[in-house]
Design a protein around this motif. Structure first.
Motif, PDB file in Angstrom:
ATOM      1  N   GLN A 178       0.816  -1.203   0.000  1.00 32.87           N
ATOM      2  CA  GLN A 178       0.000   0.000   0.000  1.00 32.87           C
ATOM      3  C   GLN A 178       0.857   1.264   0.000  1.00 32.87           C
ATOM      4  N   ARG A 179       2.079   1.136   0.448  1.00 32.39           N
ATOM      5  CA  ARG A 179       2.974   2.282   0.543  1.00 32.39           C
ATOM      6  C   ARG A 179       3.551   2.603  -0.836  1.00 32.39           C
ATOM      7  N   GLN A 180       3.704   3.873  -1.126  1.00 35.29           N
ATOM      8  CA  GLN A 180       4.294   4.282  -2.399  1.00 35.29           C
ATOM      9  C   GLN A 180       5.793   4.009  -2.372  1.00 35.29           C
ATOM     10  N   GLY A 181       6.344   3.706  -3.514  1.00 36.08           N
ATOM     11  CA  GLY A 181       7.758   3.380  -3.613  1.00 36.08           C
ATOM     12  C   GLY A 181       8.648   4.601  -3.708  1.00 36.08           C
ATOM     13  N   PRO A 182       9.948   4.378  -3.757  1.00 31.37           N
ATOM     14  CA  PRO A 182      10.894   5.487  -3.787  1.00 31.37           C
ATOM     15  C   PRO A 182      10.794   6.342  -5.054  1.00 31.37           C
ATOM     16  N   ALA A 183      10.433   5.758  -6.177  1.00 29.64           N
ATOM     17  CA  ALA A 183      10.315   6.555  -7.405  1.00 29.64           C
ATOM     18  C   ALA A 183       9.170   7.556  -7.276  1.00 29.64           C
ATOM     19  N   HIS A 184       8.069   7.120  -6.711  1.00 28.45           N
ATOM     20  CA  HIS A 184       6.933   8.021  -6.513  1.00 28.45           C
ATOM     21  C   HIS A 184       7.305   9.124  -5.525  1.00 28.45           C
ATOM     22  N   ALA A 185       7.983   8.768  -4.450  1.00 29.92           N
ATOM     23  CA  ALA A 185       8.404   9.762  -3.460  1.00 29.92           C
ATOM     24  C   ALA A 185       9.355  10.777  -4.079  1.00 29.92           C
ATOM     25  N   ALA A 186      10.283  10.313  -4.913  1.00 28.87           N
ATOM     26  CA  ALA A 186      11.234  11.221  -5.557  1.00 28.87           C
ATOM     27  C   ALA A 186      10.522  12.188  -6.506  1.00 28.87           C
ATOM     28  N   LEU A 224       7.892  13.228   2.758  1.00 31.76           N
ATOM     29  CA  LEU A 224       7.983  12.215   1.699  1.00 31.76           C
ATOM     30  C   LEU A 224       9.260  11.389   1.793  1.00 31.76           C
ATOM     31  N   LEU A 225      10.357  12.030   2.124  1.00 33.26           N
ATOM     32  CA  LEU A 225      11.655  11.359   2.077  1.00 33.26           C
ATOM     33  C   LEU A 225      12.092  10.773   3.413  1.00 33.26           C
ATOM     34  N   ALA A 226      11.408  11.100   4.492  1.00 26.24           N
ATOM     35  CA  ALA A 226      11.790  10.594   5.815  1.00 26.24           C
ATOM     36  C   ALA A 226      11.866   9.070   5.886  1.00 26.24           C
ATOM     37  N   ARG A 276       7.876  27.055   3.099  1.00 30.95           N
ATOM     38  CA  ARG A 276       7.902  26.220   4.303  1.00 30.95           C
ATOM     39  C   ARG A 276       7.056  24.964   4.098  1.00 30.95           C
ATOM     40  N   ALA A 277       5.886  25.120   3.475  1.00 29.63           N
ATOM     41  CA  ALA A 277       5.020  23.960   3.205  1.00 29.63           C
ATOM     42  C   ALA A 277       5.711  22.987   2.249  1.00 29.63           C
ATOM     43  N   ALA A 278       6.417  23.532   1.250  1.00 31.40           N
ATOM     44  CA  ALA A 278       7.132  22.674   0.298  1.00 31.40           C
ATOM     45  C   ALA A 278       8.253  21.905   0.998  1.00 31.40           C
ATOM     46  N   ALA A 279       9.000  22.576   1.871  1.00 27.55           N
ATOM     47  CA  ALA A 279      10.088  21.917   2.595  1.00 27.55           C
ATOM     48  C   ALA A 279       9.545  20.837   3.527  1.00 27.55           C
ATOM     49  N   ASP A 280       8.450  21.149   4.224  1.00 29.78           N
ATOM     50  CA  ASP A 280       7.840  20.149   5.109  1.00 29.78           C
ATOM     51  C   ASP A 280       7.361  18.934   4.330  1.00 29.78           C
ATOM     52  N   ALA A 281       6.747  19.175   3.163  1.00 31.64           N
ATOM     53  CA  ALA A 281       6.245  18.066   2.342  1.00 31.64           C
ATOM     54  C   ALA A 281       7.387  17.188   1.849  1.00 31.64           C
ATOM     55  N   MET A 282       8.502  17.814   1.446  1.00 35.92           N
ATOM     56  CA  MET A 282       9.662  17.026   0.994  1.00 35.92           C
ATOM     57  C   MET A 282      10.188  16.162   2.125  1.00 35.92           C
ATOM     58  N   MET A 283      10.297  16.742   3.315  1.00 32.37           N
ATOM     59  CA  MET A 283      10.819  15.987   4.455  1.00 32.37           C
ATOM     60  C   MET A 283       9.903  14.826   4.802  1.00 32.37           C
TER      61      MET A 283
END
Length: 102
Positions: free
Chosen positions: A46-54, A91-93, A82-89
């Motif tokens: 159910q979890r999205q993969g690394p390509a989708h996260a990237a 996604l990539l955490a 700030r919202a963009a930075a939070d969203a990136m973090m």
């Protein structure tokens, strides 16, 4: 000497699945690799993969980069950057060393 037929019968599906649950994903994948298949637990599929996260992180990075293009994030750009930075973090955490420690 011929082996006893009773000793050579295949296990039932429920027995085979019980064994698979006990030996774990890595061992099941080693067995399934012989026929070109892989297994993963349902919650992982159910979890999205690394390509989708990237790809998603790049969208947010673009928003951040637009705000930071002049090497200054203006007050009216702070909220979106700030919202963009939070969203990136977020996604990539799961792929970071801190995400794997959790």
């Amino acid at each position: 000497m011929k082996p006893d037929v009773a000793e050579c019968k295949e296990p039932s599906l429920s027995y085979a699945l019980s064994i698979a649950a006990v030996i774990g994903t890595r061992a099941v994948n080693a067995i399934l690799a012989i026929i070109g298949y892989v297994a993963q637990p349902t919650d992982e599929s159910q979890r999205q993969g690394p390509a989708h996260a990237a790809a998603q992180a790049m969208c947010h990075l673009g928003r951040f980069a637009t705000a930071a293009a002049d090497n200054l994030i203006a007050p009216h750009e702070e909220g979106e950057s700030r919202a963009a930075a939070d969203a990136m973090m977020e996604l990539l955490a799961p792929f970071s060393s801190q995400g794997s420690a959790a």
